[in-house]
Design a protein around this motif. Structure first.
Motif, PDB file in Angstrom:
ATOM      1  N   GLU A  59       0.831  -1.212   0.000  1.00  0.00           N
ATOM      2  CA  GLU A  59       0.000   0.000   0.000  1.00  0.00           C
ATOM      3  C   GLU A  59       0.859   1.253   0.000  1.00  0.00           C
ATOM      4  N   THR A  62       2.407   1.680  -3.409  1.00  0.00           N
ATOM      5  CA  THR A  62       1.358   2.060  -4.357  1.00  0.00           C
ATOM      6  C   THR A  62       0.995   3.530  -4.204  1.00  0.00           C
ATOM      7  N   LEU A  63       0.856   3.975  -2.963  1.00  0.00           N
ATOM      8  CA  LEU A  63       0.535   5.382  -2.702  1.00  0.00           C
ATOM      9  C   LEU A  63       1.662   6.284  -3.176  1.00  0.00           C
ATOM     10  N   ARG A  64       2.896   5.914  -2.846  1.00  0.00           N
ATOM     11  CA  ARG A  64       4.052   6.706  -3.283  1.00  0.00           C
ATOM     12  C   ARG A  64       4.115   6.786  -4.803  1.00  0.00           C
ATOM     13  N   ALA A  85      -3.434   3.936  -6.534  1.00  0.00           N
ATOM     14  CA  ALA A  85      -3.129   4.836  -5.413  1.00  0.00           C
ATOM     15  C   ALA A  85      -4.411   5.410  -4.822  1.00  0.00           C
ATOM     16  N   GLN A  86      -5.374   5.722  -5.666  1.00  0.00           N
ATOM     17  CA  GLN A  86      -6.639   6.247  -5.165  1.00  0.00           C
ATOM     18  C   GLN A  86      -7.349   5.225  -4.296  1.00  0.00           C
ATOM     19  N   VAL A  88      -5.919   3.073  -2.390  1.00  0.00           N
ATOM     20  CA  VAL A  88      -5.251   3.112  -1.085  1.00  0.00           C
ATOM     21  C   VAL A  88      -5.793   4.291  -0.286  1.00  0.00           C
ATOM     22  N   LEU A  89      -5.861   5.466  -0.911  1.00  0.00           N
ATOM     23  CA  LEU A  89      -6.380   6.645  -0.213  1.00  0.00           C
ATOM     24  C   LEU A  89      -7.820   6.430   0.233  1.00  0.00           C
ATOM     25  N   LEU A 120       0.228   6.116   7.185  1.00  0.00           N
ATOM     26  CA  LEU A 120      -0.196   6.387   5.808  1.00  0.00           C
ATOM     27  C   LEU A 120      -1.314   7.422   5.774  1.00  0.00           C
ATOM     28  N   ALA A 124      -1.521  10.893   3.793  1.00  0.00           N
ATOM     29  CA  ALA A 124      -2.705  11.304   3.027  1.00  0.00           C
ATOM     30  C   ALA A 124      -3.154  12.699   3.445  1.00  0.00           C
ATOM     31  N   TRP A 127      -0.866  15.136   1.897  1.00  0.00           N
ATOM     32  CA  TRP A 127      -1.189  15.248   0.459  1.00  0.00           C
ATOM     33  C   TRP A 127      -2.397  16.163   0.270  1.00  0.00           C
TER      34      TRP A 127
END
Length: 141
Positions: A59, A62-64, A85-86, A88-89, A120, A124, A127
């Motif tokens: 995860e 993937t986010l990175r 990535a979305q 994961v968010l 994480l 987020a 971000w």
């Protein structure tokens, strides 16, 4: 350091610095120990043992990769990378702080108890802060 439209140097926000560090981890985020070190180094988790699963590591990567895809000005973002990535968010629960802490990178706070997902969720939140301010446009890889 970035500059304003008048040429005045400005310091990136704490949220922007966190995102810049996260997206630039590259090969330094290759195993669970690397993820634990990053989360501790940035005080995104409490001290002590952090049980990190391979799914947690996946995860985080993937986010990175999704954030990197958006910040890489040299190529168009890959829709598949962004979609993963979305997801994961979407799975990270955050809440809005009524009174944000002085050192908070974002008014968003983790609403999860798992340490890794809490870390994480803090990424987020950072971000979200750089998106809200438009600062993400000035971040460079």
């Amino acid at each position: 350091m970035t500059t304003t439209s008048t040429g005045t140097p400005t310091r990136p926000s704490a949220a922007a610095e966190l995102i810049a560090d996260f997206v630039s981890t590259g090969g330094r985020l290759s195993d669970r120990a690397d993820l634990a070190q990053f989360l501790r180094q940035h005080r995104l988790v409490t001290e002590g043992a952090i049980p990190i699963t391979l799914a947690d590591l996946d995860e985080a990567i993937t986010l990175r990769d999704g954030m990197r895809s958006l910040l890489d000005r040299g190529t168009a973002p890959d829709p598949e990378v962004l979609g993963r990535a979305q997801k994961v968010l979407d799975g990270l629960r955050v809440t809005v702080r009524l009174e944000p802490a002085e050192q908070a990178e974002s008014p968003l706070a983790p609403a999860v108890v798992d340490e890794v997902r809490r870390g994480l969720a803090r990424i987020a939140g950072a971000w979200a802060a750089v998106l809200a301010t438009g600062e993400w446009r000035r971040l460079r890889l």
